[in-house]
Design an enzyme around this catalytic site. Sequence first.
Site, PDB file in Angstrom:
ATOM      1  N   PHE A 187      -4.200  18.000   7.019  1.00  0.00           N
ATOM      2  CA  PHE A 187      -5.637  17.843   7.276  1.00  0.00           C
ATOM      3  C   PHE A 187      -6.456  19.039   6.851  1.00  0.00           C
ATOM      4  O   PHE A 187      -7.659  18.918   6.612  1.00  0.00           O
ATOM      5  CB  PHE A 187      -5.895  17.553   8.769  1.00  0.00           C
ATOM      6  CG  PHE A 187      -5.708  18.748   9.680  1.00  0.00           C
ATOM      7  CD1 PHE A 187      -6.697  19.714   9.821  1.00  0.00           C
ATOM      8  CD2 PHE A 187      -4.542  18.905  10.418  1.00  0.00           C
ATOM      9  CE1 PHE A 187      -6.534  20.811  10.656  1.00  0.00           C
ATOM     10  CE2 PHE A 187      -4.372  19.995  11.265  1.00  0.00           C
ATOM     11  CZ  PHE A 187      -5.367  20.955  11.380  1.00  0.00           C
ATOM     12  N   LYS A 200      -0.115  10.129   0.356  1.00  0.00           N
ATOM     13  CA  LYS A 200      -0.375   9.793   1.754  1.00  0.00           C
ATOM     14  C   LYS A 200      -1.073  10.994   2.365  1.00  0.00           C
ATOM     15  O   LYS A 200      -0.445  11.946   2.801  1.00  0.00           O
ATOM     16  CB  LYS A 200       0.936   9.490   2.493  1.00  0.00           C
ATOM     17  CG  LYS A 200       0.797   8.580   3.732  1.00  0.00           C
ATOM     18  CD  LYS A 200      -0.154   9.083   4.808  1.00  0.00           C
ATOM     19  CE  LYS A 200       0.450  10.224   5.618  1.00  0.00           C
ATOM     20  NZ  LYS A 200      -0.486  10.646   6.737  1.00  0.00           N
ATOM     21  N   GLU A 242      -4.447  11.359   8.019  1.00  0.00           N
ATOM     22  CA  GLU A 242      -5.316  10.313   8.553  1.00  0.00           C
ATOM     23  C   GLU A 242      -6.499  10.892   9.329  1.00  0.00           C
ATOM     24  O   GLU A 242      -7.417  10.155   9.697  1.00  0.00           O
ATOM     25  CB  GLU A 242      -4.514   9.369   9.463  1.00  0.00           C
ATOM     26  CG  GLU A 242      -3.959   9.979  10.731  1.00  0.00           C
ATOM     27  CD  GLU A 242      -2.629  10.685  10.549  1.00  0.00           C
ATOM     28  OE1 GLU A 242      -1.909  10.852  11.551  1.00  0.00           O
ATOM     29  OE2 GLU A 242      -2.301  11.094   9.408  1.00  0.00           O
ATOM     30  N   SER A 282       3.330  21.369   8.977  1.00  0.00           N
ATOM     31  CA  SER A 282       3.957  22.263   9.948  1.00  0.00           C
ATOM     32  C   SER A 282       5.459  22.369   9.692  1.00  0.00           C
ATOM     33  O   SER A 282       6.069  21.484   9.067  1.00  0.00           O
ATOM     34  CB  SER A 282       3.723  21.749  11.370  1.00  0.00           C
ATOM     35  OG  SER A 282       4.441  20.538  11.579  1.00  0.00           O
ATOM     36  N   CYS A 316      -2.622  27.715   6.343  1.00  0.00           N
ATOM     37  CA  CYS A 316      -1.277  28.277   6.458  1.00  0.00           C
ATOM     38  C   CYS A 316      -1.197  29.687   5.898  1.00  0.00           C
ATOM     39  O   CYS A 316      -0.203  30.377   6.121  1.00  0.00           O
ATOM     40  CB  CYS A 316      -0.263  27.376   5.768  1.00  0.00           C
ATOM     41  SG  CYS A 316      -0.424  27.334   3.972  1.00  0.00           S
ATOM     42  N   GLU A 333       2.769  29.236  15.549  1.00  0.00           N
ATOM     43  CA  GLU A 333       1.658  29.104  14.611  1.00  0.00           C
ATOM     44  C   GLU A 333       0.513  28.420  15.348  1.00  0.00           C
ATOM     45  O   GLU A 333       0.572  27.227  15.642  1.00  0.00           O
ATOM     46  CB  GLU A 333       2.056  28.280  13.387  1.00  0.00           C
ATOM     47  CG  GLU A 333       0.935  28.205  12.360  1.00  0.00           C
ATOM     48  CD  GLU A 333       1.271  27.313  11.174  1.00  0.00           C
ATOM     49  OE1 GLU A 333       0.765  27.594  10.071  1.00  0.00           O
ATOM     50  OE2 GLU A 333       2.023  26.335  11.342  1.00  0.00           O
TER      51      GLU A 333
END
Length: 500
Positions: free
Chosen positions: A150, A174, A177, A227, A282, A383
């Site tokens: 995201f 993909k 969402e 992640s 990240c 994180e």
Amino acid sequence: MTKTVNHWIGGKTVEGTSGQYGPVTDPATGAVTTRVALASVEEVDAAVAAATAAYATWGTSSLAQRTTVLFRYRALLDAHRDDIAALITAEHGKVHSDALGEVARGLEIVELACGITTQLKGELSTQVSNRVDVSSIRQSLGVVAGITPFNFPAMVPMWMFPLAIACGNTFVLKPSEKDPSAANLLAELASEAGLPDGVLNVVHGDKVAVDALLAHPDVAAVSFVGSTPIARYIHATASANGKRVQALGGAKNHMLVLPDADLDAAADAAVSAAYGSAGERCMAISAVVAVGAIGDELVAKIRERAEKIKIGPGNDPASEMGPLITAAHRDKVASYVTGAAAQGAEVVLDGTGHTVEGFEDGHWIGLSLLDKVSTDSDAYKDEIFGPVLCVLRVDTYEDGVALMNASPFGNGTAIFTRDGGAARRFQLEVEAGMVGVNVPIPVPVGYHSFGGWKDSLFGDHHIYGNDGVHFYTRGKVVTTRWPDPADAPAGVDLGFPRNH
């Protein structure tokens, strides 16, 4: 009326048929503005089938055909920068300048793909034996898939599919969402640029769609960014199904500040790297390691700057930091700050109670700064993926490097110093895939590759650059022996003097 984001399959919008939808919120208001269709296994199968059909011709298309489309695509993306950035801001929440920066970094890889001709050149050795030549070539894989996060809904997809399709593959994306609209616009613009139907497909969904891609026998390779727990799962599952995998995971990026560093520059860097994009990246610096007696002064300088950051809606030009993606994520980030004092940290700035006037239902959190953090604390070990900066104190350079190398993550890191010898030692001794020297977020340019070490990367290939080209192609070696034309069979005249 709430709009619906549907799939993009075979060069057109395809309405979802699963009956399942996910909410997409405006992070600045908390209001659900959109619903996104969540794909069933059958819908994933349809996207892969479209990509498989398209590969029959795209996989054998000329380099000139592919690059012609990519050059037109680059021009369309450039013309629609603001449109793409606006979608990112509306669904992710990052400020418009951050969103434009994301599009620019994605464009770097499109530009790299435009020059794919030189990247796909093979090698040739002649006369390795009598009249024997050996050549090495690289060929496409087939249908490949990308599963993206995201936090960069345009950039990370553009780190994947432009190179993949330039190499002759077809692609099923993909996206997250949580902010799906940018991916559809990227696909629509590719179609407008002349990309044949089915070469780039977008299916929206959750774990059902992900697992369907990981198991699908016609998907040759999977790229992932997200992640660490999910990266580990993607790598294990796709590999077990015989697929090539690059799975980029999470991070805990450290910035080592030596006593000789320019502390004003280090503080500026720490603030931009820790709090930019609300810490949802990240490559964010989430741990500053202060060496020697500079800790108090450095923390004071960071605090002074952090307190001036203006938080507000991403579409307000005055805003320097926007909200977090969801209310649940905001609450999780806040929990690390509220629990920090109990685990021995000094809470210098607590942003957990922050609100924005007129947008009280937004997913707001302020900037938090934690000092004297222990390596045993949750705020250090996990994180956080939010605007929380931990400061740790060490006595020596060696202590700092040992602390950093003990982390299970190894994505990016940085050192701030005026000493070239110290910087040289650091770049050789630190266990991370990307190193900055007086550069806080060392994201490589497009023609170098991006990737971490340890629990920040699963698989052998980094993303984009040379590694990206190698990931989306496979090598073939051809050994050829031709008889001398002078030895042609009787009755065949090639115009050469006979050897017999």
